[in-house]
Scaffold this active site. Structure first.
Site, PDB file in Angstrom:
ATOM      1  N   ASP A 146      55.267  18.396 -43.650  1.00 37.88           N
ATOM      2  CA  ASP A 146      56.105  17.939 -42.550  1.00 37.88           C
ATOM      3  C   ASP A 146      55.262  17.631 -41.320  1.00 37.88           C
ATOM      4  OD1 ASP A 146      58.184  17.401 -40.847  1.00 37.88           O
ATOM      5  OD2 ASP A 146      58.968  19.433 -40.792  1.00 37.88           O
ATOM      6  N   ASP A 340      57.829  10.236 -38.378  1.00 37.40           N
ATOM      7  CA  ASP A 340      58.089  11.591 -38.862  1.00 37.40           C
ATOM      8  C   ASP A 340      58.316  11.569 -40.362  1.00 37.40           C
ATOM      9  OD1 ASP A 340      58.728  14.341 -38.849  1.00 37.40           O
ATOM     10  OD2 ASP A 340      60.853  13.893 -38.606  1.00 37.40           O
TER      11      ASP A 340
END
Length: 462
Positions: A146, A340
């Site tokens: 992430d 992201d």
């Protein structure tokens, strides 16, 4: 005779005009074709069979979608599309709240809402997983990666409250290189959320969907397959964990804070990483730590925001649909845009999204509409088609760099009767935009932190 010649001349002129008109129309059609993807309808749905071999490269970690057939997780674990999109909105809401709170806090304003103490950034668990090794002797774990989080963690014994995972829990007592971080350490005091117990540093993380992990802040040897080791890697040894994690063993944080994997690995591999997310869940991609030598990547500057320095900001200023630049003032994007890996659906400023969506709908008007799917408001019923024509979409950045979104990143297919535009709008222009992982599919995305730039290359998973 003169009349006949004049008449003949007029006929030639008319015929010429008709030929010119037909030729111009043909050229226009060819030009339009350059702005379209022609797609086999069945390619919009992922296969139930893993089509990519799991290869072990010296400097690459294999990426799989956590819900796909290539995932190491049990195949009986499945998240629905509505759950995925709902959790995605939870993540986006938390990102927006954090950015807004950080900006208010930096100018001394009081905060109207407070979040629980956190270490790292509270932005959900992402969608793609890799395998890493931890401890000596090494034990392998399947974890989410992430770019919106910093602190890495895995579930550990002795567990007070743990969710069920695929692999056995990590037992620190069986690792000869494990050590706890003392409370007096600067590494402990610089965590966003920490406490002290018997002289040992404790961490706390709460995510946007109210999932949480707490436990011992520790060090051990991290192994990036097949055999690259990082001794004394700082991570969270989670003994109290709950939430919507599926069967994953933990999370690896790729943000820009000092506790992230990239920050800790930079002295050995350099401050750079890259990845390619597969075209669908039935294929695999890869995550590479260190320098990438791909030559066809185009780079755009990485923007530094002091309020939220862990995010990867880029300066998005425009959008193209069907090869045409939309008439959106660059000022609409003033709140900023991040890229992201853990957000599924790209979020655009409200004004930009409305123009973008309306243009897309206009070009797709030949296809019957379908009901909205959660946050996705532009959907089509494509059950009666074998092929479909989808307009191209591109992101335009302030330095002139253009990123063409792969066709696999344009649509979110719940089923052929409900195929949706894989973009959504923020409720207002003042919320930051997010380029999500759906739009990153098949691209090589390079994070060159040392030189403050982000690169994009086509065909990255080849």
């Amino acid at each position: 005779m003169a009349l006949n010649i004049s008449l003949l001349h007029c006929c030639i002129l008319v015929l010429g005009c008709l030929l010119y008109s037909h030729s111009s129309q043909a050229l226009e059609e060819r030009s339009r074709d350059n702005a379209w993807h022609v797609v086999d309808i069945m390619s919009l749905l992922p296969s139930s069979v893993c089509s990519s071999p799991i290869e072990k490269d010296f400097n690459r970690l294999t990426i799989t979608h956590r819900n796909g057939p290539c995932s190491p997780q049990p195949t009986n674990y499945k998240t629905t599309d509505v759950q995925i999109l709902t959790h995605d909105q939870d993540r986006v809401d938390t990102i927006h709240h954090h950015v807004t709170s950080a900006k208010k806090d930096s100018i001394g304003e009081s905060l109207s809402v407070s979040l629980p103490a956190q270490s790292g950034l509270p932005y959900g668990t992402g969608n793609y997983v890799v395998k890493i090794g931890m401890g000596t002797p090494r034990k392998d774990f399947t974890i989410v990666f992430d770019t919106g989080s910093d602190l890495s963690w895995i579930q550990c014994k002795p567990c007070k409250t743990c969710y069920n995972q695929t692999d056995p829990l990590f037992d620190p007592n069986l690792s000869s290189t494990f050590s706890s971080v003392p409370c007096s350490s600067m590494d402990c005091t610089q965590l966003d959320g920490s406490s002290c117990s018997s002289g040992q540093c404790q961490y706390e993380v709460t995510y946007g969907d109210n999932s949480q992990t707490d436990g011992l802040f520790a060090r051990d040897t991290l192994t990036l397959p097949p055999a690259n080791t990082l001794p004394n890697f700082m991570f969270g040894c989670g003994t109290s964990n709950a939430g919507i994690f599926g069967k994953i063993d933990g999370l690896i944080g790729l943000g820009r804070d000092r506790v992230s994997l990239i920050s800790q690995a930079s002295s050995k591999y350099g401050a750079m990483f890259s990845y390619c997310l597969p075209s669908s869940s039935s294929y695999t991609g890869y995550l590479s730590i260190g320098k990438n030598t791909m030559s066809n990547a185009a780079f755009t500057p990485m923007v530094q925001e002091t309020d939220t320095p862990s995010f990867y900001y880029i300066n998005l200023t425009g959008l193209k649909v069907g090869g045409q630049l939309l008439n959106i003032p660059a000022t609409v994007f003033y709140a900023g845009t991040i890229i992201d890996s853990g957000t599924v659906i790209t979020r655009l400023p409200h004004t930009a999204y409305v123009q973008f969506r309306d243009r897309f709908r206009q070009l797709m008007k030949r296809y019957p509409s379908a009901p909205s799917l959660s946050i996705l408001d532009t959907c089509y019923d494509l059950t009666k088609y074998q092929t479909v024509k989808i307009p191209t979409v591109s992101f335009v950045f302030s330095d002139g760099t253009t990123l063409d979104v792969n066709v696999n990143g344009l649509l979110y297919a719940s089923q052929l009767s409900q195929v949706c535009l894989a973009f959504a709008g923020n409720s207002r222009d003042s919320s930051i935009g997010i380029i999500g992982n759906t739009q990153q599919k098949t691209l090589l995305v390079i994070y060159d932190i040392a030189n403050q730039k982000i690169g994009f290359g086509s065909g990255g998973c080849n």
